[in-house]
Motif scaffolding. Structure first.
Motif, mmCIF file in Angstrom:
data_model
loop_
_atom_site.group_PDB
_atom_site.id
_atom_site.type_symbol
_atom_site.label_atom_id
_atom_site.label_comp_id
_atom_site.label_asym_id
_atom_site.label_seq_id
_atom_site.Cartn_x
_atom_site.Cartn_y
_atom_site.Cartn_z
ATOM 1 N N VAL A 86 1.003 -1.094 0.049
ATOM 2 C CA VAL A 86 0.117 -0.053 -0.174
ATOM 3 C C VAL A 86 0.934 1.192 0.132
ATOM 4 N N PRO A 87 0.386 2.299 -0.517
ATOM 5 C CA PRO A 87 1.118 3.583 -0.558
ATOM 6 C C PRO A 87 1.820 3.991 0.758
ATOM 7 N N ALA A 88 1.143 3.808 2.087
ATOM 8 C CA ALA A 88 1.868 4.316 3.247
ATOM 9 C C ALA A 88 2.647 3.238 4.051
ATOM 10 N N PHE A 89 2.829 1.982 3.510
ATOM 11 C CA PHE A 89 3.534 1.006 4.188
ATOM 12 C C PHE A 89 4.575 0.206 3.354
ATOM 13 N N ALA A 90 5.694 -0.210 4.120
ATOM 14 C CA ALA A 90 6.471 -1.052 2.888
ATOM 15 C C ALA A 90 7.202 -1.978 4.174
ATOM 16 N N ILE A 91 7.842 -3.350 3.729
ATOM 17 C CA ILE A 91 8.228 -4.497 4.356
ATOM 18 C C ILE A 91 9.961 -4.330 3.869
ATOM 19 N N ASP A 92 10.869 -4.440 4.630
ATOM 20 C CA ASP A 92 12.196 -4.182 4.095
ATOM 21 C C ASP A 92 13.057 -5.318 4.774
ATOM 22 N N LEU A 93 13.680 -6.304 3.848
ATOM 23 C CA LEU A 93 14.658 -7.204 4.190
ATOM 24 C C LEU A 93 15.877 -6.854 3.917
ATOM 25 N N GLY A 94 16.911 -6.777 4.786
ATOM 26 C CA GLY A 94 18.176 -6.279 4.129
ATOM 27 C C GLY A 94 19.331 -7.055 4.875
ATOM 28 N N VAL A 95 20.512 -6.877 4.046
ATOM 29 C CA VAL A 95 21.715 -7.514 4.505
ATOM 30 C C VAL A 95 22.847 -6.489 4.202
ATOM 31 N N ASP A 96 23.689 -6.274 5.200
ATOM 32 C CA ASP A 96 24.825 -5.361 5.201
ATOM 33 C C ASP A 96 26.335 -5.937 5.403
ATOM 34 N N VAL A 97 27.276 -5.394 5.237
ATOM 35 C CA VAL A 97 28.410 -5.891 5.345
ATOM 36 C C VAL A 97 29.273 -4.760 5.592
ATOM 37 N N LEU A 98 29.822 -4.591 7.090
ATOM 38 C CA LEU A 98 30.542 -3.399 7.653
ATOM 39 C C LEU A 98 31.752 -3.888 8.056
ATOM 40 N N GLY A 99 32.982 -3.105 7.875
ATOM 41 C CA GLY A 99 34.152 -3.278 8.499
ATOM 42 C C GLY A 99 35.163 -2.225 8.992
ATOM 43 N N GLY A 100 35.915 -2.426 9.872
ATOM 44 C CA GLY A 100 36.601 -1.270 10.434
ATOM 45 C C GLY A 100 37.136 -1.540 11.795
ATOM 46 N N ILE A 101 37.214 -0.523 12.474
ATOM 47 C CA ILE A 101 37.745 -0.810 13.961
ATOM 48 C C ILE A 101 36.561 -0.189 14.870
ATOM 49 N N ASP A 102 36.354 -1.125 15.699
ATOM 50 C CA ASP A 102 35.142 -1.188 16.534
ATOM 51 C C ASP A 102 35.322 -0.334 17.800
ATOM 52 N N TYR A 103 34.299 -0.465 18.632
ATOM 53 C CA TYR A 103 34.466 0.572 19.878
ATOM 54 C C TYR A 103 35.778 0.086 20.722
ATOM 55 N N ASN A 104 36.059 -0.844 21.057
ATOM 56 C CA ASN A 104 37.169 -1.367 21.880
ATOM 57 C C ASN A 104 38.577 -1.195 20.996
ATOM 58 N N GLY A 105 38.640 -0.841 19.531
ATOM 59 C CA GLY A 105 39.779 -0.711 18.917
ATOM 60 C C GLY A 105 40.401 -1.811 18.180
ATOM 61 N N PHE A 106 39.351 -2.702 18.098
ATOM 62 C CA PHE A 106 39.617 -4.042 17.500
ATOM 63 C C PHE A 106 39.160 -4.019 16.015
ATOM 64 N N LYS A 107 39.862 -4.867 15.067
ATOM 65 C CA LYS A 107 39.427 -5.053 13.985
ATOM 66 C C LYS A 107 38.099 -5.795 13.865
ATOM 67 N N ARG A 108 37.292 -5.502 12.883
ATOM 68 C CA ARG A 108 36.109 -6.123 12.964
ATOM 69 C C ARG A 108 35.351 -6.146 11.582
ATOM 70 N N THR A 109 34.860 -7.073 11.385
ATOM 71 C CA THR A 109 34.031 -7.470 10.168
ATOM 72 C C THR A 109 32.488 -8.024 10.530
ATOM 73 N N GLU A 110 31.581 -7.311 10.307
ATOM 74 C CA GLU A 110 30.227 -7.545 10.544
ATOM 75 C C GLU A 110 29.200 -7.787 9.634
ATOM 76 N N ILE A 111 28.320 -8.695 9.802
ATOM 77 C CA ILE A 111 27.229 -8.700 8.745
ATOM 78 C C ILE A 111 25.823 -8.981 9.357
ATOM 79 N N PRO A 112 25.272 -7.674 9.517
ATOM 80 C CA PRO A 112 23.902 -7.576 10.199
ATOM 81 C C PRO A 112 22.742 -7.927 8.948
ATOM 82 N N LEU A 113 21.766 -8.844 9.684
ATOM 83 C CA LEU A 113 20.483 -9.071 8.656
ATOM 84 C C LEU A 113 19.345 -8.288 9.474
ATOM 85 N N SER A 114 18.430 -7.597 8.640
ATOM 86 C CA SER A 114 17.309 -6.909 9.361
ATOM 87 C C SER A 114 15.916 -7.114 8.678
#
Length: 234
Positions: A86-114
């Motif tokens: 419908v015009p006012a609503f949508a469902i979104d199924l996503g996947v992402d790939v992130l990389g870099g330095i995390d909160y603790n300063g460690f190298k991280r690769t992360e794959i979220p599904l949403s």
């Protein structure tokens, strides 16, 4: 007028009436032509459900709390399959790939599904404002350095790199804008805040975050994502 009759004929009487009525006058009046009625407006276009593919670039934010590594920065890319019934609503199924330095300063690769729901507040406009929220799960590979403990004096106290695997489950929400370039193509920008809890088997034994001053530990984390992308609809 009287005409005497001839011998053997009856007299003839002729009555002549002078003048007479003139022929009736006929007045012809021209009526201006009536222009044809304009055609009726076309019926409003019926909404048809849409499928969409969203491609995006994104960056992560960890806030400015104490304890964040000075070089903490992560970014990546993602894609979503979107269904808009419908015009006012949508469902979104996503996947992402992130990389870099995390909160603790460690190298991280992360794959979220949403899995997200999107509410469009002005779905008939070319620039559409939307709210977004849902649940997410994530897998991360973290490369960290540890100090080895050993009876061997040559090994004890040395640094070693180990890889750890984390799993998370949480929720997210945010706001965004979609710019419709045409019926089939749109650009978007949005910002999401997320919070999640670490759920892998080692989470209880080896918590991810430790406060060095108080010794408190936790596996709950949060942050923000800033995303920009393009969507193709059919």
């Amino acid at each position: 007028m009287y005409q005497p009759p001839n011998q053997g004929q009856a007299p003839q009487v002729v009555i002549v009436t002078p003048g007479g009525q003139p022929p009736p006058r006929v007045v012809v009046r021209s009526t201006p032509a009536v222009p044809p009625a304009p055609p009726p407006p076309p019926p409003p276009r019926r909404w048809r459900s849409e499928w969409g593919l969203n491609l995006r670039l994104e960056g992560a934010s960890f806030g400015s709390a104490e304890g964040v590594a000075a070089d903490a920065a992560m970014g990546g890319l993602g894609l979503s399959l979107r269904y808009r019934p419908v015009p006012a609503f949508a469902i979104d199924l996503g996947v992402d790939v992130l990389g870099g330095i995390d909160y603790n300063g460690f190298k991280r690769t992360e794959i979220p599904l949403s899995l997200s729901g999107m509410i469009f507040l002005n779905p008939r406009s070319r620039v559409q404002f939307y709210l977004m929220g849902g649940v997410n799960m994530s897998y991360a590979d973290v490369e960290r350095e540890v100090i080895l403990a050993s009876d061997d004096p040559q090994v004890a106290g040395t640094l070693s790199t180990v890889n750890e695997e984390y799993e998370y489950f949480g929720g997210h929400g945010g706001i965004g804008l979609e710019f419709r370039l045409s019926r089939r193509v749109a650009l978007n920008i949005d910002g999401l805040a997320f919070i999640r809890n670490r759920t892998d088997e080692r989470a209880t034994q080896y918590p991810e975050f430790v406060d060095p001053e108080t010794g408190r530990t936790t596996n709950v984390s949060g942050g923000g994502l800033f995303r920009g992308g393009i969507s193709f609809y059919w």
